[in-house]
Design a protein around this motif. Structure first.
Motif, PDB file in Angstrom:
ATOM      1  N   UNK A 270       0.846  -1.202   0.000  1.00 19.45           N
ATOM      2  CA  UNK A 270       0.000   0.000   0.000  1.00 19.45           C
ATOM      3  C   UNK A 270       0.877   1.246   0.000  1.00 19.45           C
ATOM      4  N   UNK A 271       1.972   1.213   0.760  1.00 15.60           N
ATOM      5  CA  UNK A 271       2.909   2.341   0.757  1.00 15.60           C
ATOM      6  C   UNK A 271       3.508   2.523  -0.631  1.00 15.60           C
ATOM      7  N   UNK A 272       3.854   1.416  -1.269  1.00 16.47           N
ATOM      8  CA  UNK A 272       4.404   1.490  -2.629  1.00 16.47           C
ATOM      9  C   UNK A 272       3.406   2.148  -3.575  1.00 16.47           C
ATOM     10  N   UNK A 273       2.131   1.773  -3.444  1.00 14.51           N
ATOM     11  CA  UNK A 273       1.095   2.314  -4.329  1.00 14.51           C
ATOM     12  C   UNK A 273       0.938   3.816  -4.127  1.00 14.51           C
ATOM     13  N   UNK A 274       0.883   4.246  -2.873  1.00 19.21           N
ATOM     14  CA  UNK A 274       0.602   5.649  -2.576  1.00 19.21           C
ATOM     15  C   UNK A 274       1.797   6.557  -2.834  1.00 19.21           C
ATOM     16  N   UNK A 275       3.013   6.019  -2.799  1.00 21.20           N
ATOM     17  CA  UNK A 275       4.204   6.854  -2.908  1.00 21.20           C
ATOM     18  C   UNK A 275       4.724   6.999  -4.337  1.00 21.20           C
ATOM     19  N   UNK A 276       4.157   6.279  -5.279  1.00 24.44           N
ATOM     20  CA  UNK A 276       4.652   6.320  -6.646  1.00 24.44           C
ATOM     21  C   UNK A 276       3.524   6.659  -7.603  1.00 24.44           C
ATOM     22  N   UNK A 277       3.828   7.539  -8.564  1.00 20.02           N
ATOM     23  CA  UNK A 277       2.798   8.071  -9.454  1.00 20.02           C
ATOM     24  C   UNK A 277       2.169   6.995 -10.323  1.00 20.02           C
ATOM     25  N   UNK A 278       2.993   6.098 -10.858  1.00 20.27           N
ATOM     26  CA  UNK A 278       2.467   5.085 -11.781  1.00 20.27           C
ATOM     27  C   UNK A 278       1.486   4.156 -11.071  1.00 20.27           C
ATOM     28  N   UNK A 279       1.866   3.672  -9.893  1.00 20.93           N
ATOM     29  CA  UNK A 279       0.978   2.760  -9.164  1.00 20.93           C
ATOM     30  C   UNK A 279      -0.214   3.497  -8.570  1.00 20.93           C
ATOM     31  N   UNK A 280      -0.008   4.765  -8.172  1.00 22.86           N
ATOM     32  CA  UNK A 280      -1.094   5.537  -7.575  1.00 22.86           C
ATOM     33  C   UNK A 280      -2.229   5.779  -8.562  1.00 22.86           C
ATOM     34  N   UNK A 281      -1.903   5.806  -9.847  1.00 27.55           N
ATOM     35  CA  UNK A 281      -2.941   6.036 -10.852  1.00 27.55           C
ATOM     36  C   UNK A 281      -3.985   4.918 -10.860  1.00 27.55           C
ATOM     37  N   UNK A 282      -3.584   3.697 -10.429  1.00 22.13           N
ATOM     38  CA  UNK A 282      -4.553   2.592 -10.385  1.00 22.13           C
ATOM     39  C   UNK A 282      -5.626   2.847  -9.338  1.00 22.13           C
ATOM     40  N   UNK A 283      -5.250   3.502  -8.220  1.00 21.81           N
ATOM     41  CA  UNK A 283      -6.234   3.853  -7.198  1.00 21.81           C
ATOM     42  C   UNK A 283      -7.166   4.938  -7.715  1.00 21.81           C
ATOM     43  N   UNK A 284      -6.590   5.906  -8.423  1.00 16.39           N
ATOM     44  CA  UNK A 284      -7.401   6.999  -8.970  1.00 16.39           C
ATOM     45  C   UNK A 284      -8.421   6.460  -9.972  1.00 16.39           C
ATOM     46  N   UNK A 285      -7.982   5.559 -10.849  1.00 15.67           N
ATOM     47  CA  UNK A 285      -8.894   4.986 -11.835  1.00 15.67           C
ATOM     48  C   UNK A 285      -9.979   4.155 -11.164  1.00 15.67           C
ATOM     49  N   UNK A 286      -9.615   3.436 -10.103  1.00 15.55           N
ATOM     50  CA  UNK A 286     -10.611   2.648  -9.372  1.00 15.55           C
ATOM     51  C   UNK A 286     -11.689   3.561  -8.801  1.00 15.55           C
ATOM     52  N   UNK A 287     -11.270   4.690  -8.224  1.00 17.73           N
ATOM     53  CA  UNK A 287     -12.243   5.637  -7.696  1.00 17.73           C
ATOM     54  C   UNK A 287     -13.082   6.279  -8.784  1.00 17.73           C
ATOM     55  N   UNK A 288     -12.443   6.614  -9.902  1.00 15.70           N
ATOM     56  CA  UNK A 288     -13.177   7.230 -11.005  1.00 15.70           C
ATOM     57  C   UNK A 288     -14.211   6.304 -11.613  1.00 15.70           C
ATOM     58  N   UNK A 289     -13.894   5.012 -11.706  1.00 16.30           N
ATOM     59  CA  UNK A 289     -14.817   4.064 -12.329  1.00 16.30           C
ATOM     60  C   UNK A 289     -15.987   3.694 -11.428  1.00 16.30           C
TER      61      UNK A 289
END
Length: 490
Positions: A270-289
């Protein structure tokens, strides 16, 4: 000194191992950006006709004044997702007799060389010269230009400031995204205020009160100073922050502490996801969808079989989007993982737990769709069970056949790194398999039975996870050296 920094960056770029590939990518990106700018230019020249068609009962200048702040809100969202932070490897310069102010000033002004800062100029200048220059005079036209440039610079430095803060604390990213969502809802849904009214009040007031132009100029200068001070105070920290890692035996996320080592691995991911732009975009897309269902459920012509499609994405997009690059996220540390004491069984269980946690949260956030009927929630729940049961296993199966690395230091925008045939093939079973179960039941006149079978299949896979983990582990050990060799190729 600025020319020396530029020379060093050019030499650093040309001397990298993948310089030829990077140049080819940049040439393609340059052509694409040029095409987009030409489209923006065409839109700019026809803006007066577009505004006449959209707002036929309003004066052109009035309608123009009302839309400008809308553009800058959208611009801020685009910047936050796509604009790259200006980079300079500052560590080699810190021990030299070079003032920090010089380094920070270079980074600050380098950020202005962005296509995002060129777009509003191209978009608004033709209209200003065609309409405002003629109707309100050249002084007013110049004031509009200064104001637009001021808001552009303000957005530039505000976006960079938030992104730098988010790199150190992922919750800043979540908070800022939530702020933009609430800002939009307050205007379009709750009607607490109107961005059009605020925009018109400022830009129409600029015609009568020229000193209004000082507002965006002062705000831009203030934001530059805040950004400059923050970067100067954290210059050394930011350079080393992504390279220093420490391991804690207990997770920082209390919920996952109950899962022991597996919970620690999930917390680190989770830290890896939140701290890096490429992985963080997957969370943003999940929220957008999560809003994807509105397109389907408001259209009564769509049958239940079509509703499976948004249900798959809303409850399982994170599994699809983040999972398609599984193992590539840890490509830089993959050799260390192979020789560490981490059990690969725990490693796989951590992936499954992460997928389950995010999909569960996504399903809970779709519960407001009960407005369209309980049957919609029933479809969501069946697809949620399918996602956490079947699709998680499919994703990890394809992960054992993914040999492409991802550099987490690179941004998410227009980044095709890690994309290959595996990712293209992965989408087919993830989306089509539930239809293989559902459609025969629908043709026999029992569509709900087909949905129940989908859910039961998902439950069966969840109950037999230990078996699938063993199969995936055995499959991984056959391919781990091929995966590791692929991840070493930069």
């Amino acid at each position: 000194m600025t020319s020396i920094f530029i020379q060093h960056e050019i030499k650093s770029f040309l001397r990298t191992v993948g310089a030829g590939k990077s140049i080819a990518v940049k040439v393609v990106m340059g052509i694409l950006i040029l095409y987009l700018l030409l489209n923006v230019l065409a839109l700019a020249f026809f803006m007066d006709r577009i505004l006449e068609a959209v707002f036929p009962n309003e004066d052109l200048v009035v309608s123009f004044c009302k839309i400008i702040l809308y553009y800058f809100m959208i611009d801020l969202l685009w910047r936050f997702q796509l604009q790259e932070l200006p980079t300079l490897q500052v560590q080699p310069y810190l021990h030299l007799p070079i003032k920090k102010n010089t380094i920070v000033r270079y980074l600050s002004f380098a950020s202005l060389l962005s296509f995002f800062n060129l777009w509003p100029v191209i978009l608004f200048l033709p209209f200003i010269f065609k309409v405002i220059w003629v109707d309100a005079g050249h002084i007013t036209a110049l004031l509009f230009i200064v104001a637009i440039i001021g808001f552009t610079v303000l957005n530039n430095y505000f976006s960079l400031f938030i992104k730098r803060k988010a790199n150190l604390n992922g919750w800043v990213y979540v908070g800022f995204a939530l702020f933009l969502v609430l800002l939009g809802l307050a205007d379009f849904s709750w009607h607490w205020y109107s961005i059009r009214t605020v925009s018109f009040a400022f830009f129409n007031g600029l015609i009568r009160h020229p000193y209004y132009v000082l507002l965006p100029v002062v705000l831009a200068a203030l934001m530059y100073y805040i950004n400059f001070s923050y970067l100067k105070n954290n210059l050394y920290l930011e350079e080393l922050g992504s390279k220093k890692t420490t391991y804690k035996s207990s997770t920082d996320i209390p919920f996952f502490s109950r899962f022991g080592k597996v919970g620690d691995l999930v917390s680190n991911e989770i830290k890896l996801i939140l701290r890096n732009k490429r992985s963080r975009s997957s969370i943003v897309m999940t929220g957008g969808f999560l809003f994807y269902g509105i397109l389907f459920y408001t259209n009564k012509s769509y049958s239940d079989s079509m509703k499976l499609f948004p249900a798959i994405f809303m409850t399982g997009l994170f599994i699809i989007n983040y999972g398609q690059f599984m193992f590539s996220w840890q490509a830089s540390q993959f050799d260390g993982i192979l020789i560490s004491k981490i059990s690969f069984t725990d490693f796989l269980k951590a992936k499954l737990l992460l997928f389950t946690a995010v999909s569960t949260l996504a399903f809970l956030l779709t519960l407001p769709y009960v407005y369209f009927g309980w049957h919609v929630i029933f479809i969501h729940f069946m697809m949620y069970l399918w996602n956490i049961g079947v699709n998680t296993v499919i994703v990890l199966f394809f992960a054992n056949r993914n040999y492409r690395r991802i550099d987490l230091s690179k941004g998410a925008s227009f980044n095709w790194e890690g994309v290959g045939a595996t990712q293209l093939l992965l989408g087919l079973p993830l989306i089509l398999c539930p239809y293989i179960i559902y459609l025969p039941c629908k043709w026999l006149g029992h569509p709900d039975f087909g949905l129940i079978l989908i859910g039961l299949t998902g439950i069966l896979f969840v109950l037999t996870r230990s078996y699938w983990v063993k199969q995936l582990e055995a499959d991984f050990y056959e391919k781990k050296y091929t995966i590791a060799e692929g991840f070493r190729n930069k």
